[in-house]
Structures are given as structure tokens and as C-alpha cells.
Design a protein around this motif. Sequence first.
Motif, PDB file in Angstrom:
ATOM      1  N   ALA A  90       0.840  -1.205   0.000  1.00 20.31           N
ATOM      2  CA  ALA A  90       0.000   0.000   0.000  1.00 20.31           C
ATOM      3  C   ALA A  90       0.873   1.253   0.000  1.00 20.31           C
ATOM      4  CB  ALA A  90      -0.933   0.002   1.214  1.00 20.31           C
ATOM      5  N   PHE A  91       1.886   1.273   0.842  1.00 19.34           N
ATOM      6  CA  PHE A  91       2.785   2.430   0.885  1.00 19.34           C
ATOM      7  C   PHE A  91       3.550   2.598  -0.427  1.00 19.34           C
ATOM      8  CE2 PHE A  91       2.753   1.819   5.681  1.00 19.34           C
ATOM      9  CZ  PHE A  91       1.891   2.894   5.889  1.00 19.34           C
ATOM     10  N   VAL A  93       2.567   1.685  -3.466  1.00 19.59           N
ATOM     11  CA  VAL A  93       1.656   2.198  -4.488  1.00 19.59           C
ATOM     12  C   VAL A  93       1.358   3.670  -4.240  1.00 19.59           C
ATOM     13  CG1 VAL A  93      -0.686   1.999  -5.432  1.00 19.59           C
ATOM     14  CG2 VAL A  93       0.673  -0.054  -5.033  1.00 19.59           C
ATOM     15  N   ARG A  94       1.165   4.044  -2.993  1.00 19.68           N
ATOM     16  CA  ARG A  94       0.888   5.456  -2.673  1.00 19.68           C
ATOM     17  C   ARG A  94       2.067   6.341  -3.041  1.00 19.68           C
ATOM     18  NH1 ARG A  94      -0.132   9.855  -0.186  1.00 19.68           N
ATOM     19  NH2 ARG A  94      -1.605  10.459   1.356  1.00 19.68           N
ATOM     20  N   ARG A  95       3.255   5.916  -2.651  1.00 18.41           N
ATOM     21  CA  ARG A  95       4.463   6.681  -2.953  1.00 18.41           C
ATOM     22  C   ARG A  95       4.727   6.736  -4.461  1.00 18.41           C
ATOM     23  NH1 ARG A  95       9.335   4.355  -0.154  1.00 18.41           N
ATOM     24  NH2 ARG A  95       9.322   3.027  -1.959  1.00 18.41           N
ATOM     25  N   ALA A 100      -5.822   5.923  -5.275  1.00 20.96           N
ATOM     26  CA  ALA A 100      -6.226   5.687  -3.885  1.00 20.96           C
ATOM     27  C   ALA A 100      -6.997   4.378  -3.745  1.00 20.96           C
ATOM     28  CB  ALA A 100      -7.051   6.858  -3.369  1.00 20.96           C
ATOM     29  N   TYR A 103      -4.278   1.695  -3.201  1.00 20.37           N
ATOM     30  CA  TYR A 103      -3.553   1.613  -1.936  1.00 20.37           C
ATOM     31  C   TYR A 103      -4.462   1.511  -0.735  1.00 20.37           C
ATOM     32  CZ  TYR A 103      -3.481   6.844  -2.037  1.00 20.37           C
ATOM     33  OH  TYR A 103      -3.787   8.174  -2.116  1.00 20.37           O
ATOM     34  N   TYR A 104      -5.627   2.122  -0.766  1.00 18.86           N
ATOM     35  CA  TYR A 104      -6.551   1.943   0.356  1.00 18.86           C
ATOM     36  C   TYR A 104      -7.385   0.671   0.186  1.00 18.86           C
ATOM     37  CZ  TYR A 104      -5.753   6.693   2.119  1.00 18.86           C
ATOM     38  OH  TYR A 104      -5.196   7.826   2.637  1.00 18.86           O
ATOM     39  N   HIS A 107      -4.778  -2.913  -1.290  1.00 17.48           N
ATOM     40  CA  HIS A 107      -3.687  -3.280  -0.388  1.00 17.48           C
ATOM     41  C   HIS A 107      -4.015  -3.019   1.075  1.00 17.48           C
ATOM     42  CE1 HIS A 107      -1.504  -3.986  -4.008  1.00 17.48           C
ATOM     43  NE2 HIS A 107      -1.717  -2.743  -4.412  1.00 17.48           N
TER      44      HIS A 107
END
Length: 124
Positions: A90-91, A93-95, A100, A103-104, A107
Motif C-alpha cells: 500500500a505504501f 503504491v501510494r508513494r 487511492a 492503496y486503500y 492493499h
Amino acid sequence: MPTTATAITWAVAVGIMVIGARFLWTPQRAATDFGLPTTGPTAAVSSWLSVKGVRDIGSGLFLLIVLLGGGVHLRGWMMLAGSLIALGDAFTVRRGGGPATAYYGIHGGTAAVMAAAGITLLLS
């Protein structure tokens, strides 16, 4: 409740192995579904996607081994440890600027379900 948590563990084990296989068979499509932007079928991108595929297949095999030969508490600990992989994804993909929903939803949701199943197994 442990039966439900064990069923979730089976689903996660098989599901992550299928996801890993997709990263080996159709890496660009799998990366997009995962939430990672890709710049094209370059050797570097393809290599990293293959590493991810192998990692996912190995993670699923670890869970299967514990399901077939381990006790309930070991299953719980493995699910908790595995939830950290999903959280790390998740982190990542967010980075990487992914959506959203990836990652939310994908993941983060997977991490939460795995952690809940792991805690349930540990408390049984």
C-alpha cells in the motif's frame, strides 16, 4: 470463528499465488491492476515485476505450508506477518502515485483482512 479465519488464510494463500503468476505471465497488465504506473515494457520494469511475482508466489507457498502442517497460532502469526507485506505494498503504491482505490482498497483492505484473520487465529 477460527474456521472462517482459516478459510480466509486459504483464500489469501491461493489468491496471492495467482497474483504472483500474473506478474510473470502478463507483467504490464498486472502492474496496472496492482496500482503501479508503468512506463513501458523495459527490461528494468519487467525484471522488477518478475521479482514481485516470485515474491507473491513464495508468500502464498509459505501460507500453504503452514496451513497443511502448522497449528492455529502459527497460522495467526503468519497472517499477521503477511499483513505487513500488504501494508508495505500500500505504501509503495501510494508513494508511486498509484490510485487511492489501489492503496486503500486493494492493499490496505487486504492488510486489514489478513490482520483480523491473524488476530482471530491467535485468540482461538
